[in-house]
Motif scaffolding. Structure first.
Motif, PDB file in Angstrom:
ATOM      1  N   VAL A 143       0.864  -1.173   0.000  1.00  0.00           N
ATOM      2  CA  VAL A 143       0.000   0.000   0.000  1.00  0.00           C
ATOM      3  C   VAL A 143       0.901   1.222   0.000  1.00  0.00           C
ATOM      4  CG1 VAL A 143      -1.818   1.222   1.228  1.00  0.00           C
ATOM      5  CG2 VAL A 143      -1.756  -1.277   1.256  1.00  0.00           C
ATOM      6  N   LYS A 144       0.842   2.014  -1.083  1.00  0.00           N
ATOM      7  CA  LYS A 144       1.777   3.112  -1.286  1.00  0.00           C
ATOM      8  C   LYS A 144       1.349   4.418  -0.647  1.00  0.00           C
ATOM      9  CE  LYS A 144       2.698   4.002  -5.387  1.00  0.00           C
ATOM     10  NZ  LYS A 144       3.087   4.345  -6.728  1.00  0.00           N
ATOM     11  N   ASN A 145       0.075   4.746  -0.634  1.00  0.00           N
ATOM     12  CA  ASN A 145      -0.384   6.097  -0.291  1.00  0.00           C
ATOM     13  C   ASN A 145       0.311   7.088  -1.218  1.00  0.00           C
ATOM     14  OD1 ASN A 145      -1.988   5.049   1.696  1.00  0.00           O
ATOM     15  ND2 ASN A 145      -0.454   5.275   3.278  1.00  0.00           N
ATOM     16  N   ASN A 146       0.960   8.115  -0.665  1.00  0.00           N
ATOM     17  CA  ASN A 146       1.633   9.101  -1.514  1.00  0.00           C
ATOM     18  C   ASN A 146       3.133   8.883  -1.604  1.00  0.00           C
ATOM     19  OD1 ASN A 146      -0.740  10.444  -2.101  1.00  0.00           O
ATOM     20  ND2 ASN A 146      -0.619  11.705  -0.267  1.00  0.00           N
ATOM     21  N   GLN A 147       3.638   7.867  -0.934  1.00  0.00           N
ATOM     22  CA  GLN A 147       5.078   7.640  -0.944  1.00  0.00           C
ATOM     23  C   GLN A 147       5.483   6.825  -2.171  1.00  0.00           C
ATOM     24  OE1 GLN A 147       6.236   5.217   2.399  1.00  0.00           O
ATOM     25  NE2 GLN A 147       4.192   4.328   2.490  1.00  0.00           N
TER      26      GLN A 147
ATOM     27  N   ASN B 165      -1.504  -4.285  -9.994  1.00  0.00           N
ATOM     28  CA  ASN B 165      -2.861  -3.782  -9.726  1.00  0.00           C
ATOM     29  C   ASN B 165      -3.908  -4.462 -10.609  1.00  0.00           C
ATOM     30  OD1 ASN B 165      -1.879  -2.055  -7.768  1.00  0.00           O
ATOM     31  ND2 ASN B 165      -1.627  -0.367  -9.201  1.00  0.00           N
TER      32      ASN B 165
END
Length: 195
Positions: A133-137, A179
């Protein structure tokens, strides 16, 4: 944890490797292997999760609430006891909160994995399903097209990045799907856009 013990063992083995003790080189290579390191990281994450996982005190909070109301009926009646009885008998408390608690407490939310087939050949390649899970990173890994096979592979994993901290991606890993989108035939730039 286990990773720390493994690091200490590797330090000791590296000294023995230099003295060329029988079998130590093979053991050193085994303990240094990427798959064992990843397996140990997964094990430590699972142990950490099991240690901090909340567990309900009771599976039957509604029944316990009724029992407390009955006990309070027999107790000397003060303002606090009357207020507590009123709260415990309120429909919102009984129907919503306690019912929801009991429903959640009685369910098993642990992931279930299908059993491995018994007839897997020894030389068959293994495929891992990795969920990050990346989020904004940023992912903390670069990809490239393999010169010979044309496969999209992980070129390098940046130290301290998300991929490195997860312990799930390694340089040389072949990407099959990202994905839910198959990457065969795509250019690395197209795969980056999917990431």
């Amino acid at each position: 944890g286990v990773s720390h013990v493994l690091t200490l063992a590797l330090q000791e083995l590296s000294l023995l490797c230099k003295r060329d003790v029988n079998g130590v080189g093979m053991l050193y290579d085994l303990l240094r292997s990427r798959w064992l390191q990843a397996l140990l990281k997964i094990y430590e994450c699972l142990q950490h999760y099991l240690g901090k996982r909340p567990a309900p005190v009771t599976l039957q909070a509604r029944a316990l609430s009724r029992e407390v109301v009955e006990l309070l009926r027999e107790a000397p009646q003060s303002g606090e006891i009357k207020e507590l009885r009123r709260l415990l008998r309120s429909p919102h408390f009984k129907a919503a909160l306690l019912s929801a608690h009991d429903t959640v407490a009685q369910k098993d939310f642990e992931p279930t994995l299908p059993p491995l087939p018994d007839n897997i050949p020894e030389n068959e390649e293994a495929m891992r399903i990795v969920c990050l899970v990346k989020n904004n990173q940023p992912l903390g890994a670069t990809i490239k097209r393999h010169e010979v096979t044309g496969d999209i592979t992980v070129a390098r994993v940046i130290h301290g990045g998300l991929a490195d901290r997860s312990g799930l991606l390694y340089a040389g890993d072949k990407l099959v799907e990202v994905n839910g989108v198959p990457v065969e035939g795509l250019e690395p730039e197209q795969v980056i856009n999917i990431l």
